[in-house]
Design a protein around this motif. Structure first.
Motif, PDB file in Angstrom:
ATOM      1  N   ALA A  89      44.465  26.172   5.766  1.00  0.00           N
ATOM      2  CA  ALA A  89      44.262  25.224   6.712  1.00  0.00           C
ATOM      3  C   ALA A  89      43.469  25.772   8.049  1.00  0.00           C
ATOM      4  N   ARG A  90      43.362  26.826   8.205  1.00  0.00           N
ATOM      5  CA  ARG A  90      42.558  27.581   8.993  1.00  0.00           C
ATOM      6  C   ARG A  90      40.971  27.420   8.744  1.00  0.00           C
ATOM      7  N   VAL A  91      40.816  27.553   7.449  1.00  0.00           N
ATOM      8  CA  VAL A  91      39.296  27.387   6.835  1.00  0.00           C
ATOM      9  C   VAL A  91      38.928  26.095   6.900  1.00  0.00           C
ATOM     10  N   CYS A  92      39.930  25.106   6.652  1.00  0.00           N
ATOM     11  CA  CYS A  92      39.706  23.590   6.882  1.00  0.00           C
ATOM     12  C   CYS A  92      39.198  23.272   8.209  1.00  0.00           C
ATOM     13  N   GLN A  93      39.836  23.818   8.968  1.00  0.00           N
ATOM     14  CA  GLN A  93      39.566  23.603  10.385  1.00  0.00           C
ATOM     15  C   GLN A  93      38.086  24.159  10.673  1.00  0.00           C
ATOM     16  N   LEU A  94      37.930  25.415  10.205  1.00  0.00           N
ATOM     17  CA  LEU A  94      36.543  25.914  10.561  1.00  0.00           C
ATOM     18  C   LEU A  94      35.614  24.891   9.894  1.00  0.00           C
ATOM     19  N   TYR A  95      35.622  24.253   8.820  1.00  0.00           N
ATOM     20  CA  TYR A  95      34.708  23.621   7.874  1.00  0.00           C
ATOM     21  C   TYR A  95      35.317  22.104   7.698  1.00  0.00           C
ATOM     22  N   PRO A  96      35.363  21.426   9.042  1.00  0.00           N
ATOM     23  CA  PRO A  96      36.037  20.403   8.798  1.00  0.00           C
ATOM     24  C   PRO A  96      35.684  19.123   7.959  1.00  0.00           C
ATOM     25  N   ASN A  97      34.023  19.223   7.648  1.00  0.00           N
ATOM     26  CA  ASN A  97      33.600  18.128   6.840  1.00  0.00           C
ATOM     27  C   ASN A  97      33.409  18.568   5.317  1.00  0.00           C
ATOM     28  N   ALA A  98      34.020  19.724   5.038  1.00  0.00           N
ATOM     29  CA  ALA A  98      33.648  20.456   3.656  1.00  0.00           C
ATOM     30  C   ALA A  98      34.537  19.787   2.663  1.00  0.00           C
ATOM     31  N   CYS A  99      34.028  19.826   1.529  1.00  0.00           N
ATOM     32  CA  CYS A  99      34.737  19.268   0.269  1.00  0.00           C
ATOM     33  C   CYS A  99      35.719  20.478  -0.081  1.00  0.00           C
ATOM     34  N   ALA A 100      36.552  20.284  -1.118  1.00  0.00           N
ATOM     35  CA  ALA A 100      37.662  21.372  -1.587  1.00  0.00           C
ATOM     36  C   ALA A 100      37.054  22.660  -2.000  1.00  0.00           C
ATOM     37  N   ALA A 101      35.909  22.196  -2.714  1.00  0.00           N
ATOM     38  CA  ALA A 101      35.129  23.351  -3.289  1.00  0.00           C
ATOM     39  C   ALA A 101      34.412  24.356  -2.388  1.00  0.00           C
ATOM     40  N   THR A 102      34.151  23.704  -1.389  1.00  0.00           N
ATOM     41  CA  THR A 102      33.441  24.488  -0.384  1.00  0.00           C
ATOM     42  C   THR A 102      34.547  25.231   0.372  1.00  0.00           C
ATOM     43  N   ILE A 103      35.718  24.577   0.642  1.00  0.00           N
ATOM     44  CA  ILE A 103      36.711  25.470   1.111  1.00  0.00           C
ATOM     45  C   ILE A 103      37.234  26.447   0.726  1.00  0.00           C
ATOM     46  N   ILE A 104      37.294  26.392  -0.703  1.00  0.00           N
ATOM     47  CA  ILE A 104      37.720  27.536  -1.578  1.00  0.00           C
ATOM     48  C   ILE A 104      36.801  28.757  -1.555  1.00  0.00           C
ATOM     49  N   SER A 105      35.294  28.186  -1.742  1.00  0.00           N
ATOM     50  CA  SER A 105      34.533  29.168  -1.628  1.00  0.00           C
ATOM     51  C   SER A 105      34.517  29.918  -0.077  1.00  0.00           C
ATOM     52  N   ARG A 106      34.614  29.250   0.956  1.00  0.00           N
ATOM     53  CA  ARG A 106      34.829  29.887   2.217  1.00  0.00           C
ATOM     54  C   ARG A 106      35.950  30.767   2.405  1.00  0.00           C
ATOM     55  N   PHE A 107      36.895  30.008   1.819  1.00  0.00           N
ATOM     56  CA  PHE A 107      38.224  30.978   1.866  1.00  0.00           C
ATOM     57  C   PHE A 107      38.093  32.257   1.289  1.00  0.00           C
ATOM     58  N   PHE A 108      37.623  32.384   0.030  1.00  0.00           N
ATOM     59  CA  PHE A 108      37.404  33.808  -0.618  1.00  0.00           C
ATOM     60  C   PHE A 108      36.546  34.619   0.172  1.00  0.00           C
ATOM     61  N   SER A 109      35.584  33.947   0.855  1.00  0.00           N
ATOM     62  CA  SER A 109      34.472  34.650   1.457  1.00  0.00           C
ATOM     63  C   SER A 109      35.102  35.357   2.733  1.00  0.00           C
ATOM     64  N   ILE A 110      35.732  34.464   3.446  1.00  0.00           N
ATOM     65  CA  ILE A 110      36.504  35.073   4.769  1.00  0.00           C
ATOM     66  C   ILE A 110      37.652  36.038   4.206  1.00  0.00           C
ATOM     67  N   LEU A 111      38.531  35.775   3.326  1.00  0.00           N
ATOM     68  CA  LEU A 111      39.451  36.562   2.812  1.00  0.00           C
ATOM     69  C   LEU A 111      38.680  38.323   2.352  1.00  0.00           C
ATOM     70  N   HIS A 112      37.692  38.016   1.606  1.00  0.00           N
ATOM     71  CA  HIS A 112      36.920  39.242   1.321  1.00  0.00           C
ATOM     72  C   HIS A 112      36.687  39.877   2.574  1.00  0.00           C
ATOM     73  N   GLN A 113      35.928  39.584   3.516  1.00  0.00           N
ATOM     74  CA  GLN A 113      35.463  40.075   4.570  1.00  0.00           C
ATOM     75  C   GLN A 113      36.776  40.731   5.299  1.00  0.00           C
TER      76      GLN A 113
END
Length: 113
Positions: A89-113
């Motif tokens: 949900a937090r990643v969805c808030q950071l990227y409000p217009n993103a599709c599910a694939a982008t949210i997943i990509s950003r999620f794992f990028s943020i999780l990795h950092q």
């Protein structure tokens, strides 16, 4: 199936019952409060995400990923369903217009950092 039950202090349950109403928690025992809070937290998360369908799809993917790596379990000391949902949900808030694939990509990028 995760079935929750709470004995509310009402003579009948109307169809328009709002679980966000704090007055429902009065005179309930701890187990009933925890049962009601599960639904309340879920409703609140859905209220806070900008795109519910993208959130749901991304959350399903993240949960599947966690299950397959055996890191999905509160009982074993890992994150559980609500914790994963809050992270997505937090990643969805950071990227409000993103599709599910982008949210997943950003999620794992943020999780990795």
């Amino acid at each position: 199936i995760d079935l929750t039950f709470a004995r509310l202090g009402l003579s009948s349950i109307p169809d328009s019952l709002d679980l966000a109403d704090d007055n429902l928690l009065r005179n309930l025992d701890d187990r009933c409060i925890r049962s009601v809070n599960g639904s309340r937290v879920t409703d609140e998360i859905l209220r806070l995400v900008p795109n519910i369908s993208a959130f749901r799809m991304a959350l399903r993917c993240v949960k599947l990923w966690a299950h397959r790596r055996a890191i999905y379990s509160n009982m074993m000391g890992f994150l559980g369903g609500i914790a994963w949902a809050m992270l997505v949900a937090r990643v969805c808030q950071l990227y409000p217009n993103a599709c599910a694939a982008t949210i997943i990509s950003r999620f794992f990028s943020i999780l990795h950092q």
